[in-house]
Enzyme design. Structure first.
Site, short mmCIF file in Angstrom:
data_model
loop_
_atom_site.label_atom_id
_atom_site.label_comp_id
_atom_site.label_asym_id
_atom_site.label_seq_id
_atom_site.Cartn_x
_atom_site.Cartn_y
_atom_site.Cartn_z
N GLU A 16 -0.19 4.03 4.16
CA GLU A 16 0.83 2.98 4.01
C GLU A 16 1.73 3.19 2.80
OE1 GLU A 16 -2.26 1.38 6.71
OE2 GLU A 16 -2.33 2.43 4.77
N GLN B 156 0.16 -1.92 10.70
CA GLN B 156 -0.58 -2.16 11.93
C GLN B 156 -1.17 -3.56 11.93
OE1 GLN B 156 -4.06 0.49 13.05
NE2 GLN B 156 -2.45 1.26 14.41
N PHE B 157 -1.69 -3.96 10.80
CA PHE B 157 -2.09 -5.34 10.54
C PHE B 157 -1.61 -5.68 9.13
CE2 PHE B 157 -4.98 -3.92 13.78
CZ PHE B 157 -5.14 -5.02 14.61
N ASP C 166 -2.96 -7.15 6.85
CA ASP C 166 -4.03 -6.92 5.87
C ASP C 166 -3.91 -5.54 5.22
OD1 ASP C 166 -6.31 -9.13 7.13
OD2 ASP C 166 -4.80 -8.30 8.46
N PHE C 167 -3.41 -4.56 5.98
CA PHE C 167 -3.38 -3.19 5.49
C PHE C 167 -2.27 -2.96 4.47
CE2 PHE C 167 -5.19 -1.65 9.84
CZ PHE C 167 -6.38 -2.29 9.55
N HIS D 295 -8.51 -8.27 9.40
CA HIS D 295 -7.43 -8.22 10.39
C HIS D 295 -6.85 -9.62 10.65
CE1 HIS D 295 -9.69 -4.51 11.16
NE2 HIS D 295 -8.59 -4.02 11.70
#
Length: 667
Positions: free
Chosen positions: A407, A429-430, A432-433, A474
């Protein structure tokens, strides 16, 4: 670092057909920054500059790199690369003003020393976090590939910086994507006071390139002709055959990390050995021996440079201290964006939230030929939520790019694309990431326009939120991390049509936008959505219900919880869907509360430090005399988000909202 590890033919200069005029140019390019540095060290002791990072003894590297690049090719230097700035012929009085924090510098006094960039001279200065610089170079190089302009870009770091994860991510991306980046690592012995023996275990940093499948070279960084000749050959080859190249320059830092640090931690014999390898003194002696540099020419050149330094210092010292106002400071947080309304057409079709995001993204790709999408699994697979399904067929793999799992490097690359004239959308992607890409978002995207007027034309899509049994990693709705950071915009729609129109505007906006998409709404919320490309202004809330008893202020999934609650109760309420959190529609909030006299703020995020707290404070400060009850906040529990459905339901504020709303009405 043992100086004996440098090849034994250390200062056997090989002209390799280089003309006398070029040799003299290289000499002058090294002499000028050396003389500036010597002057700066005097001024530092006099208290006339605040800090200095010395590159004395390393000039050959900066000079060699700058000399082999075309003026249009970007260079991303560090704070010991003064010769890059002087080699690009930046007027010295502007550099001196920059170091004194004056208006004629490059940052309006907002950042110091070499923490600046300039599009005029195609230089992108460092940030103190070091690592993202490599990823930014990736993005600039990707832009060059997309433009097919056969340009390379060069980026610097020190051996200490190579320990950062961002560096490894960026090297990997450059290799996978065959990006024409010249990665320059100045191995100067110490990362501040930490010797190389405590920094890495491999014999040479260049050996690391093998792990990335990348070409690498080791050069004597104190030998200007070895640097120049090799880099000239390498960069010419990179333009014909685009690829990244890793170059380790063996050199030494003759002064402290910055002057206050000193060099007491360095053994004296090491200092003496490297002093004998001074790149300028040895090259001067070579030119004299070859009969290329006469004593008369040498004196004349030094006099000219000294005159230039003193003349430009006088200009900088005569400049007044910088002045600014609150309004000027606030104005420069963002690049100016004149919103252009594109009206919806009358033709509509029912879309799920997820389909509206997809359609908005697709139509933006059609609208902006310079828009690039990046993210994990977004190409052939279509993304984990299938939002980019079919995009590769429509727009090609150059514009719809699968990324490695990194990321931070990809956010940095998005910054580089913006510098090189592109728009980009990065899919986390989420949401959270995003923590893995937090540094470049907070310290690069958000701050660049304020620091040196470079916008970050980047949208980061953030699939977020609980309610789908996805557990702690997630399910977060982490908008408060970003509403706290000046320079970012934060968008959080609750309906398909809003998602489509706001996404279009976010992409048109040349500033960095965090675009939150609630996963639980993706396939549960449907709405008639205009079929054409249209825009909705940022910073304008939507009033979904109008009433007189209470103002309900919310966003995202909270809007639907509030609607469901209101459908079960006979309440006359204003229901405000914020839609964008930064900029925040304060006017709509305050006018509603002044009308109803009661306010309740509902957020999915946990309470402490969330945006509901700031909205509550705004209401209290501006509507105190209109309030008939305390402002109430409703939020999730102060825990991570649990997986089991009964625990998740208990965590979320949906059920608590009804009771607290009733309490407020009964107050």
């Amino acid at each position: 670092m043992n100086p004996d590890t440098i090849s034994s033919h250390h200062f056997k200069y090989n002209r390799d057909g280089i003309e006398d005029s070029t040799l003299l140019t290289l000499y002058r390019l090294m002499l000028k920054p050396r003389m500036i540095e010597e002057k700066m060290l005097i001024l530092l002791r006099q208290g006339k500059v605040s800090k200095w990072f010395s590159g004395i003894g390393q000039e050959a590297i900066s000079v060699g790199v700058t000399a082999v690049l075309d003026k249009e090719e970007y260079i991303l230097p560090m704070h010991r690369n003064l010769a890059v700035f002087t080699g690009r012929d930046i007027p010295l009085h502007r550099l001196f003003s920059q170091w004194q924090g004056k208006a004629n510098g490059f940052t309006k006094g907002r950042d110091r020393s070499f923490h600046f960039g300039t599009q005029e001279y195609k230089i992108v200065g460092m940030i103190s976090h070091l690592g993202p610089q490599f990823g930014v170079a990736d993005g600039i190089a990707l832009g060059n590939l997309l433009k097919k302009n056969n340009q390379v870009c060069a980026v610097f770091t020190g051996e200490g910086g190579t320990s950062e994860g961002d560096i490894h991510e960026a090297l990997n991306v450059a290799s996978v994507w065959s990006l024409p980046v010249l990665f320059c690592v100045e191995n100067n012995g110490y990362g501040l006071s930490t010797p190389t023996s405590e920094q890495y275990k491999c014999e040479h940093l260049a050996d690391r390139a093998k792990g990335y499948g990348m070409e690498s070279h080791i050069l004597d960084g104190n030998n200007i002709l070895e640097v120049y000749s090799n880099l000239k050959r390498i960069t010419e080859s990179m333009r014909e055959n685009p690829r990244p190249v890793f170059v380790e320059f063996k050199t030494f830092r003759m002064r402290g990390h910055e002057e206050a640090s000193g060099t007491k931690y360095v053994p004296q014999e090491l200092m003496d050995a490297w002093a004998a390898k001074d790149p300028l003194e040895n090259f001067t002696e070579f030119l004299r021996n070859e009969g290329i540099l006469s004593e008369k020419d040498e004196v004349k050149m030094k006099e000219e440079i000294l005159h230039e330094i003193n003349e430009n210092l006088d200009i900088a010292f005569a400049e007044e201290k910088i002045k600014s106002s609150e309004s000027e400071e606030l104005k420069d947080i963002y690049q100016e964006f004149v919103y252009q309304k594109v009206n919806e057409n009358s033709e509509t079709k029912e879309l799920r939230f997820v389909d509206a995001v997809s359609e908005g993204l697709k139509q933006s790709m059609e609208q902006h030929e310079n828009l690039v999408l990046m993210g994990q699994d977004i190409a052939e697979y279509g993304g984990v939520f299938k939002i980019t399904d079919g995009f590769v067929d429509a727009f090609g793999k150059e514009r719809v790019r699968n990324t490695p799992i990194c990321e931070s490097a990809i956010v940095s690359a998005a910054m580089g694309l913006s510098i090189n004239g592109f728009k980009s959308v990065v899919e986390m992607q989420f949401a959270d990431f995003v923590t893995s890409g937090f540094n470049p978002i907070i310290n690069y995207l958000a701050k660049s326009h304020y620091r040196w007027a470079q916008n970050s034309d980047v949208v980061i899509r953030m699939p977020c939120g609980a309610g789908v049994g996805a557990g702690p990693f997630h399910s977060q709705t982490n908008e408060a991390w970003f509403t706290h950071t000046p320079g970012l915009k934060v968008v959080y729609p609750a309906f398909p049509a809003d998602a489509k129109g706001l996404l279009a505007t976010s992409i048109e906006d040349p500033n960095p936008v965090m675009f939150f998409e609630h996963k639980a709404l993706y396939r549960s919320i449907r709405q008639e959505v205009p079929t054409n490309y249209f825009t909705i202004p940022l910073g304008k809330a939507s009033i979904l219900r109008e009433g007189i008893d209470v103002s309900i202020i919310t966003y995202g999934a909270g809007v639907h919880w509030a609607l469901e609650t209101l459908s079960k109760l006979n309440i006359s309420a204003d229901l405000i869907d914020l839609r964008t959190l930064i900029p925040l529609d304060v006017e709509t909030i305050l006018s509603s509360v002044k009308k109803t006299g009661k306010a309740i703020i509902l957020q999915e995020d946990s309470m402490f430090g969330g945006i509901a707290s700031d909205i509550s404070a705004l209401i209290t400060e501006n509507c105190f005399e209109h309030l008939d009850a305390p402002v109430r906040r409703v939020a999730s529990l102060e825990t991570p988000i649990p997986f089991a459905s009964n625990l998740e339901n208990q965590y979320l504020p949906k059920e608590r909202f009804k009771g607290i709303l009733q309490e407020l009405l009964d107050y």
